[in-house]
Write an enzyme that holds these catalytic residues in place. Structure first.
Site, PDB file in Angstrom:
ATOM      1  N   TYR A   1      10.659 -10.072   2.324  1.00 50.57           N
ATOM      2  CA  TYR A   1      10.650  -8.536   2.229  1.00 50.57           C
ATOM      3  C   TYR A   1      11.455  -8.059   3.694  1.00 50.57           C
ATOM      4  CZ  TYR A   1       8.950  -3.804   2.574  1.00 50.57           C
ATOM      5  OH  TYR A   1       8.881  -2.342   2.724  1.00 50.57           O
TER       6      TYR A   1
ATOM      7  N   SER B   1      13.128  -0.039   6.295  1.00 53.39           N
ATOM      8  CA  SER B   1      11.525  -0.147   6.742  1.00 53.39           C
ATOM      9  C   SER B   1      11.732  -0.530   8.124  1.00 53.39           C
ATOM     10  CB  SER B   1      11.021  -1.443   6.103  1.00 53.39           C
ATOM     11  OG  SER B   1       9.887  -1.772   6.807  1.00 53.39           O
TER      12      SER B   1
HETATM   13  N1  NAP Z   1       4.431   2.020   2.375  1.00 57.30           N
HETATM   14  C1  NAP Z   1       5.018   1.357   3.308  1.00 57.30           C
HETATM   15  O1  NAP Z   1       4.281   1.192   4.182  1.00 57.30           O
HETATM   16  C2  NAP Z   1       6.483   1.209   3.432  1.00 57.30           C
HETATM   17  C3  NAP Z   1       7.115   1.026   4.530  1.00 57.30           C
HETATM   18  C4  NAP Z   1       8.599   0.745   4.532  1.00 57.30           C
HETATM   19  C5  NAP Z   1       9.251   0.952   3.304  1.00 57.30           C
HETATM   20  N2  NAP Z   1       8.608   1.268   2.425  1.00 57.30           N
HETATM   21  C6  NAP Z   1       9.499   1.230   1.170  1.00 57.30           C
HETATM   22  O2  NAP Z   1       9.533   2.277   0.404  1.00 57.30           O
HETATM   23  C7  NAP Z   1       9.703   2.123  -1.049  1.00 57.30           C
HETATM   24  C8  NAP Z   1       8.589   2.609  -1.863  1.00 57.30           C
HETATM   25  O3  NAP Z   1       7.361   1.969  -1.598  1.00 57.30           O
HETATM   26  P1  NAP Z   1       5.765   2.519  -1.610  1.00 57.30           P
HETATM   27  O4  NAP Z   1       5.331   2.226  -0.493  1.00 57.30           O
HETATM   28  O5  NAP Z   1       5.896   4.127  -2.106  1.00 57.30           O
HETATM   29  O6  NAP Z   1       4.955   1.529  -2.765  1.00 57.30           O
HETATM   30  P2  NAP Z   1       4.638   1.748  -4.196  1.00 57.30           P
HETATM   31  O7  NAP Z   1       3.714   2.897  -4.540  1.00 57.30           O
HETATM   32  O8  NAP Z   1       4.323   0.589  -4.611  1.00 57.30           O
HETATM   33  O9  NAP Z   1       6.123   2.379  -5.038  1.00 57.30           O
HETATM   34  C9  NAP Z   1       7.052   1.193  -5.490  1.00 57.30           C
HETATM   35  C10 NAP Z   1       7.950   2.116  -6.251  1.00 57.30           C
HETATM   36  O10 NAP Z   1       8.982   1.075  -6.842  1.00 57.30           O
HETATM   37  C11 NAP Z   1       8.877   1.021  -8.516  1.00 57.30           C
HETATM   38  N3  NAP Z   1       9.471  -0.418  -8.470  1.00 57.30           N
HETATM   39  C12 NAP Z   1       8.995  -1.599  -7.958  1.00 57.30           C
HETATM   40  N4  NAP Z   1       9.682  -2.542  -8.703  1.00 57.30           N
HETATM   41  C13 NAP Z   1      10.583  -1.902  -9.461  1.00 57.30           C
HETATM   42  C14 NAP Z   1      11.123  -2.291 -10.824  1.00 57.30           C
HETATM   43  N5  NAP Z   1      11.288  -3.674 -10.900  1.00 57.30           N
HETATM   44  N6  NAP Z   1      12.097  -1.479 -11.347  1.00 57.30           N
HETATM   45  C15 NAP Z   1      11.861  -0.153 -11.442  1.00 57.30           C
HETATM   46  N7  NAP Z   1      11.019   0.163 -10.300  1.00 57.30           N
HETATM   47  C16 NAP Z   1      10.329  -0.659  -9.430  1.00 57.30           C
HETATM   48  C17 NAP Z   1       7.529   1.100  -8.730  1.00 57.30           C
HETATM   49  O11 NAP Z   1       7.605   1.963  -9.977  1.00 57.30           O
HETATM   50  P3  NAP Z   1       6.942   0.828 -11.334  1.00 57.30           P
HETATM   51  O12 NAP Z   1       5.785   0.004 -10.650  1.00 57.30           O
HETATM   52  O13 NAP Z   1       6.597   2.068 -11.949  1.00 57.30           O
HETATM   53  O14 NAP Z   1       8.174   0.254 -11.736  1.00 57.30           O
HETATM   54  C18 NAP Z   1       7.385   2.556  -7.644  1.00 57.30           C
HETATM   55  O15 NAP Z   1       7.484   3.596  -8.168  1.00 57.30           O
HETATM   56  C19 NAP Z   1       9.714   0.568  -1.135  1.00 57.30           C
HETATM   57  O16 NAP Z   1      11.118   0.138  -1.259  1.00 57.30           O
HETATM   58  C20 NAP Z   1       9.068  -0.038  -0.031  1.00 57.30           C
HETATM   59  O17 NAP Z   1       9.739  -1.156   0.464  1.00 57.30           O
HETATM   60  C21 NAP Z   1       7.307   1.366   2.215  1.00 57.30           C
END
Ligand code: NAP
Length: 263
Positions: free
Chosen positions: A166, A153
């Site tokens: 985080y 991130s």
């Molecule tokens: N959005 C942002 O601003 C941002 C910025 C920087 C980095 N990121 C990173 O990008 C990645 C995806 O995030 P997103 O923004 O797309 O959010 P999101 O829509 O909440 O996606 C998170 C994903 O992780 C899965 N997950 C969480 N805990 C889990 C567990 N215990 N077991 C299996 N799967 C799990 C969720 O699936 P289930 O709930 O179905 O298990 C979901 O598919 C993350 O690593 C996040 O830190 C996001």
């Protein structure tokens, strides 16, 4: 000065094929992971999406003949081991592992009440990818070419006061990605780190998600960069560069304060 992305063009290195890959993507039920799964499948890759929410897994599996879905809990070491072994047995051609699963929760460190959140965050965001790689290392390094994609991130480089653990897990993912890449240099493995900026997903819903990058724009730019720079070590969309390079730019402290005030 060129970004690390633009600086890596050794043609002898292994690199992710731009189509025809088989990708295991735990963390693909929503947000960035789901969007990438759909785009990869649309261009002809097979994607095995993992996550906990069964209804979303079913929906994704029904949406494309190139998408499979498996239930995996990335906070549970047994689930990571067992599901990884099952995916390897059923899809032995898997050549890309994308460790997308993550959680982001606010913490108030003025009392001890944050501990449960901190431990859960370390378990999913840091132990998750470590355990995942342990379950895949022998399988993938035995291949002539394979790719590990990690997800850090912009907050790995310029932390957000509201989410200290985080931020720390994402700094750790960055360090792991660099050190793993060096150790794996003698194998056919490529290690690529996605470094997203704030993107509009449900990761941490809050009043300020409107200032974040629209998901479709992030996905477009990321897929374009992956295809244009197949030997990249980091995938940096333009929006993340101020966070990624704040220390080098001399404005890290000021940017940290701006981020803290914006919440
Ligand atoms: N959005 C942002 O601003 C941002 C910025 C920087 C980095 N990121 C990173 O990008 C990645 C995806 O995030 P997103 O923004 O797309 O959010 P999101 O829509 O909440 O996606 C998170 C994903 O992780 C899965 N997950 C969480 N805990 C889990 C567990 N215990 N077991 C299996 N799967 C799990 C969720 O699936 P289930 O709930 O179905 O298990 C979901 O598919 C993350 O690593 C996040 O830190 C996001």
């Amino acid at each position: 000065m060129p970004s690390r992305l633009e600086a890596t063009t050794d043609e002898t290195e292994a690199h992710m094929r731009t189509t025809g890959s088989t990708i295991f993507l735990p963390g693909g039920t929503s947000g960035i992971g789901r969007g990438l799964a759909e785009r990869f499948a649309a261009r002809g890759d097979r994607v095995i999406v993992g996550g906990r929410r069964q209804e979303l897994l079913d929906e994704l599996a029904a949406s494309s003949p190139l998408i499979e879905a498996v239930r995996i809990d990335m906070s549970d070491p047994a689930s990571i081991r067992e599901v990884s072994a099952a995916v390897q047995a059923r899809f032995p051609e898997t050549d890309v592992l994308l460790a997308m699963a993550g959680i982001m929760r606010p913490e108030d460190v003025t009392t001890g009440g944050f501990l449960e959140t901190a431990e859960a965050t370390v378990t999913t965001n840091l132990l998750g990818p470590i355990r995942l790689w342990a379950a895949w290392a022998a399988f993938l390094t035995a291949k002539e070419e394979a790719t590990l994609i990690t997800v850090s991130s912009g907050l790995a480089f310029t932390p957000l006061a509201l989410t200290p653990t985080y931020d720390a897990t994402k700094s750790a993912v960055h360090a792991l990605s660099d050190a793993w890449r060096l150790q794996l240099a003698g194998t056919g493995m490529q290690v690529v780190e996605l470094v997203p900026p704030a993107v509009q997903t449900a990761l941490m819903p809050g009043p300020n998600t409107a200032h974040a990058m629209p998901l479709a724009e992030y996905l477009d730019e990321t897929v374009r960069l992956l295809e244009a720079h197949p030997d990249a070590t980091e995938v940096l969309v333009e929006r993340v560069k101020p966070l990624r390079f704040s220390e080098r730019n001399g404005d890290r402290d000021a940017l940290m304060r701006t981020l803290a005030d914006a919440r």
